[in-house]
Design a protein around this motif. Sequence first.
Motif, PDB file in Angstrom:
ATOM      1  N   GLY A 195       0.815  -1.210   0.000  1.00 45.22           N
ATOM      2  CA  GLY A 195       0.000   0.000   0.000  1.00 45.22           C
ATOM      3  C   GLY A 195       0.849   1.260   0.000  1.00 45.22           C
ATOM      4  N   VAL A 196       1.905   1.274   0.812  1.00 46.53           N
ATOM      5  CA  VAL A 196       2.801   2.440   0.886  1.00 46.53           C
ATOM      6  C   VAL A 196       3.525   2.647  -0.439  1.00 46.53           C
ATOM      7  CG1 VAL A 196       4.900   3.337   1.978  1.00 46.53           C
ATOM      8  CG2 VAL A 196       3.106   2.335   3.384  1.00 46.53           C
ATOM      9  N   CYS A 197       4.042   1.558  -1.020  1.00 39.63           N
ATOM     10  CA  CYS A 197       4.756   1.667  -2.305  1.00 39.63           C
ATOM     11  C   CYS A 197       3.831   2.191  -3.408  1.00 39.63           C
ATOM     12  CB  CYS A 197       5.333   0.310  -2.705  1.00 39.63           C
ATOM     13  SG  CYS A 197       6.684  -0.269  -1.650  1.00 39.63           S
ATOM     14  N   CYS A 198       2.609   1.702  -3.438  1.00 36.58           N
ATOM     15  CA  CYS A 198       1.647   2.164  -4.453  1.00 36.58           C
ATOM     16  C   CYS A 198       1.288   3.633  -4.231  1.00 36.58           C
ATOM     17  CB  CYS A 198       0.377   1.315  -4.408  1.00 36.58           C
ATOM     18  SG  CYS A 198       0.603  -0.358  -5.014  1.00 36.58           S
ATOM     19  N   PHE A 199       1.135   4.028  -2.983  1.00 36.67           N
ATOM     20  CA  PHE A 199       0.827   5.419  -2.651  1.00 36.67           C
ATOM     21  C   PHE A 199       1.907   6.348  -3.200  1.00 36.67           C
ATOM     22  CE2 PHE A 199       1.191   9.099   0.168  1.00 36.67           C
ATOM     23  CZ  PHE A 199      -0.117   9.551   0.232  1.00 36.67           C
ATOM     24  N   ILE A 200       3.155   5.915  -3.119  1.00 41.10           N
ATOM     25  CA  ILE A 200       4.288   6.738  -3.557  1.00 41.10           C
ATOM     26  C   ILE A 200       4.487   6.686  -5.062  1.00 41.10           C
ATOM     27  CG2 ILE A 200       6.798   7.021  -3.406  1.00 41.10           C
ATOM     28  CD1 ILE A 200       6.576   5.820  -0.550  1.00 41.10           C
ATOM     29  N   ALA A 201       4.410   5.480  -5.642  1.00 40.42           N
ATOM     30  CA  ALA A 201       4.914   5.277  -7.001  1.00 40.42           C
ATOM     31  C   ALA A 201       3.851   5.100  -8.077  1.00 40.42           C
ATOM     32  CB  ALA A 201       5.855   4.070  -7.020  1.00 40.42           C
ATOM     33  N   THR A 202       2.624   4.756  -7.731  1.00 43.21           N
ATOM     34  CA  THR A 202       1.613   4.479  -8.760  1.00 43.21           C
ATOM     35  C   THR A 202       1.203   5.763  -9.470  1.00 43.21           C
ATOM     36  OG1 THR A 202       0.745   2.562  -7.572  1.00 43.21           O
ATOM     37  CG2 THR A 202      -0.684   3.551  -9.220  1.00 43.21           C
ATOM     38  N   ASP A 203       1.316   5.755 -10.796  1.00 43.59           N
ATOM     39  CA  ASP A 203       0.948   6.927 -11.590  1.00 43.59           C
ATOM     40  C   ASP A 203      -0.168   6.604 -12.581  1.00 43.59           C
ATOM     41  OD1 ASP A 203       1.200   9.589 -12.233  1.00 43.59           O
ATOM     42  OD2 ASP A 203       2.693   9.242 -13.791  1.00 43.59           O
ATOM     43  N   ASP A 204      -0.546   5.331 -12.646  1.00 42.93           N
ATOM     44  CA  ASP A 204      -1.558   4.864 -13.593  1.00 42.93           C
ATOM     45  C   ASP A 204      -2.843   4.575 -12.826  1.00 42.93           C
ATOM     46  OD1 ASP A 204      -3.154   3.585 -15.418  1.00 42.93           O
ATOM     47  OD2 ASP A 204      -1.570   2.295 -16.223  1.00 42.93           O
ATOM     48  N   ILE A 205      -3.929   5.242 -13.179  1.00 41.61           N
ATOM     49  CA  ILE A 205      -5.189   5.081 -12.455  1.00 41.61           C
ATOM     50  C   ILE A 205      -5.713   3.655 -12.580  1.00 41.61           C
ATOM     51  CG2 ILE A 205      -6.664   5.769 -14.374  1.00 41.61           C
ATOM     52  CD1 ILE A 205      -7.151   6.719 -10.679  1.00 41.61           C
ATOM     53  N   THR A 206      -5.424   3.002 -13.715  1.00 44.32           N
ATOM     54  CA  THR A 206      -5.866   1.611 -13.893  1.00 44.32           C
ATOM     55  C   THR A 206      -5.174   0.690 -12.898  1.00 44.32           C
ATOM     56  OG1 THR A 206      -6.165   2.046 -16.263  1.00 44.32           O
ATOM     57  CG2 THR A 206      -6.118  -0.257 -15.550  1.00 44.32           C
ATOM     58  N   LEU A 250      -5.741   4.113   2.591  1.00 45.57           N
ATOM     59  CA  LEU A 250      -4.654   5.031   2.234  1.00 45.57           C
ATOM     60  C   LEU A 250      -4.704   5.373   0.746  1.00 45.57           C
ATOM     61  CD1 LEU A 250      -1.956   6.474   3.026  1.00 45.57           C
ATOM     62  CD2 LEU A 250      -0.798   4.360   2.347  1.00 45.57           C
ATOM     63  N   LEU A 251      -4.921   4.357  -0.093  1.00 49.46           N
ATOM     64  CA  LEU A 251      -4.944   4.588  -1.538  1.00 49.46           C
ATOM     65  C   LEU A 251      -6.182   5.356  -1.973  1.00 49.46           C
ATOM     66  CD1 LEU A 251      -3.569   1.190  -2.903  1.00 49.46           C
ATOM     67  CD2 LEU A 251      -2.349   3.328  -2.488  1.00 49.46           C
ATOM     68  N   LEU A 252      -7.269   5.262  -1.197  1.00 49.12           N
ATOM     69  CA  LEU A 252      -8.467   6.034  -1.537  1.00 49.12           C
ATOM     70  C   LEU A 252      -8.208   7.531  -1.475  1.00 49.12           C
ATOM     71  CD1 LEU A 252     -11.489   4.239   0.198  1.00 49.12           C
ATOM     72  CD2 LEU A 252     -10.992   4.376  -2.237  1.00 49.12           C
ATOM     73  N   THR A 253      -7.220   7.932  -0.661  1.00 45.53           N
ATOM     74  CA  THR A 253      -6.942   9.366  -0.508  1.00 45.53           C
ATOM     75  C   THR A 253      -6.337   9.974  -1.764  1.00 45.53           C
ATOM     76  OG1 THR A 253      -4.708   9.009   0.417  1.00 45.53           O
ATOM     77  CG2 THR A 253      -6.541   9.034   1.963  1.00 45.53           C
ATOM     78  N   ILE A 254      -5.883   9.140  -2.713  1.00 45.37           N
ATOM     79  CA  ILE A 254      -5.272   9.669  -3.936  1.00 45.37           C
ATOM     80  C   ILE A 254      -6.048   9.263  -5.182  1.00 45.37           C
ATOM     81  CG2 ILE A 254      -2.954   9.812  -2.960  1.00 45.37           C
ATOM     82  CD1 ILE A 254      -2.281   7.200  -4.457  1.00 45.37           C
ATOM     83  N   CYS A 255      -7.286   8.795  -5.021  1.00 45.16           N
ATOM     84  CA  CYS A 255      -8.077   8.436  -6.196  1.00 45.16           C
ATOM     85  C   CYS A 255      -9.492   8.982  -6.038  1.00 45.16           C
ATOM     86  CB  CYS A 255      -8.102   6.923  -6.402  1.00 45.16           C
ATOM     87  SG  CYS A 255      -9.195   6.049  -5.290  1.00 45.16           S
ATOM     88  N   PRO A 256     -10.251   9.078  -7.145  1.00 47.89           N
ATOM     89  CA  PRO A 256     -11.618   9.576  -7.068  1.00 47.89           C
ATOM     90  C   PRO A 256     -12.469   8.716  -6.135  1.00 47.89           C
ATOM     91  CG  PRO A 256     -10.873   9.472  -9.339  1.00 47.89           C
ATOM     92  CD  PRO A 256      -9.836   8.780  -8.522  1.00 47.89           C
ATOM     93  N   ILE A 257     -13.411   9.363  -5.427  1.00 44.42           N
ATOM     94  CA  ILE A 257     -14.265   8.658  -4.466  1.00 44.42           C
ATOM     95  C   ILE A 257     -15.211   7.702  -5.190  1.00 44.42           C
ATOM     96  CG2 ILE A 257     -16.090  10.394  -4.465  1.00 44.42           C
ATOM     97  CD1 ILE A 257     -14.788   8.495  -1.410  1.00 44.42           C
ATOM     98  N   ASN A 258     -15.455   6.557  -4.619  1.00 41.60           N
ATOM     99  CA  ASN A 258     -16.372   5.569  -5.186  1.00 41.60           C
ATOM    100  C   ASN A 258     -17.449   5.205  -4.180  1.00 41.60           C
ATOM    101  OD1 ASN A 258     -15.231   5.165  -7.761  1.00 41.60           O
ATOM    102  ND2 ASN A 258     -13.603   3.930  -6.852  1.00 41.60           N
TER     103      ASN A 258
END
Length: 444
Positions: A195-206, A250-258
Motif C-alpha cells: 500500500g505504501v509503495c503504491c501510494f508513492i509510485a503508482t501513476d496509472d489510475i488503472t 490510504l490509496l483512496l486518498t489519492i483516487c476519485p471517491i467511489n
Amino acid sequence: MPKNKKRNTPHRGGSAGGGGSGAAAATAATAGGQHRNVQPFSDEDASIETMSHCSGYSDPSSFAEDGPEVLDEEGTQEDLEYKLKGLIDLTLDKSAKTRQAALEGIKNALASKMLYEFILERRMTLTDSIERCLKKGKSDEQRAAAALASVLCIQLGPGIESEEILKTLGPILKKIICDGSASIQARQTCATCFGVCCFIATDDITELYSTLECFENIFTKSYLKEKDTTVICSTPNTVLHISSLLAWTLLLTICPINEVKKKLEILLSCDDVNMRIAAGESLALLFELARGIESDFFYEDMESLTQVLRALATDGNKHRAKVDKRKQRSVFRDVLRAVEERDFPTETIKFGPERMYIDCWVKKHTYDTFKEVLGSGMQYHLQSNEFLRNVFELGPPVMLDAATLKTMKISRFERHLYNSAAFKARTKARSKCRDKRADVGEFF
C-alpha cells in the motif's frame, strides 16, 4: 500527487565498495566451520564472524532507537556507508538468519537517516536482493524484505526510480498477499508495504484501481454469508484483513471517491475491536473525501448509520474487555462527530523546532501509515525527507546548523532521567489514589 520524475542511468552498486566486507565474512566463516564439517553460512551454522558484520543492525530496534545520534557519536557518514555496503552484500548470504538481519539493518538505517544518493546508486542491487528474498525466503525474511521495499520507496520519493521498484516487486507482493498458504504475518506486512509503495509510485489510475480491488478482495473475506444475513467473525486472518483495509483506505486518498461506504458499514459489526475501529476511521475518512468533492454531500441512510455509530460510541457490552470498550468508545465518539458535525480532534506533532497539525482524517491516516513503517525514524524523515514534507505540505526542509542540532538532542542519560522521574511521579500518584480508597473503605 506531484511526480518529480528524474531520469538516471541505473547503476548496480554495493559490491565494489563492500565486496571486501562480504569476502572477509565468507573467509572467516569457512575457517570457523572446518572443525564441524558443516557448509559455511548454512541455516544450521551461521557463523559468528559473519553476523558480527551486521551485529550493530541485526536488532530491528537498534537503529530506530538511537537514529542519527549513532552516526554523530560513533562514526562518520563514510563509516555508515561502509557498513551498509557490507549489509547489502550479506543480503545474498546462504543463511536465512544472516539475510534477514542484513535486510532489517538496512531498513532501520534508511528509516533513521536520509541516504538518497547512496541508495540511488544501489537501488537495482537492493531491488534484486529484495526480490530474491521475497521469492525464496520464509515468513520473517519476507516481512523484512517487504519492509525494506517500502522504506526504499520513501527514501527515493515519487518518480521513475520508485516506479521501477514497484514494477519489479509489486506483482510478487501481490502474490504473497493473495497466497493462502503463506504465513499471515508475511501477508499482513506485505499488504501494508505494498500500500505504501503504491501510494508513492503508482501513476496509472488503472493500476491503482487494480490494487484497490486486490485489497478489497482480502478484507471483504471478513464477511461470512449465511442465507440472507451477513455475519462478521474474528479469525486468525483478521490481522490481514485490517492491514488490507488500512492500505485500501490510504490509496483512496489519492483516487476519485467511489460508492464503497456500505461495505464499511458491514465491517462495523465485526467481532474484532481493531477491525471495527479501522472500519470506523475509514468511514470518517470517506465522508471527509466525499464532502471535499461536494460540499453539500448527502448520504441517504444517515439516520441508521448514526445510530450504529452512536451505539458503538456508548458500547457497554459486558462480554468485551474494558480496555477494548474504552478504546472503541473513544474512537467512535470522534467518528460520530466527523459524520454528524464534520468535526475532527486536532493533534499536534512536534519534530525538532517544527510542529505539524493533524487536522483531518486523511492526514491522520497517512501519518499513522508512514509512522508504522518508519517507527521512531518518522520525526527525522518529517524534518529531512522532501517527499514526506510534500505529502504533509511542510515546505522545504529547515536548514539548521550543527550547534543548533546539538542543543536539540537529548542524551541517553537525560532520557533515562526523564523517564525515571515520570515513572516515579506516576507511582506516587497511584499510591495516593490507593491511600484515598483505603481511607474510604475504613470509613465505611
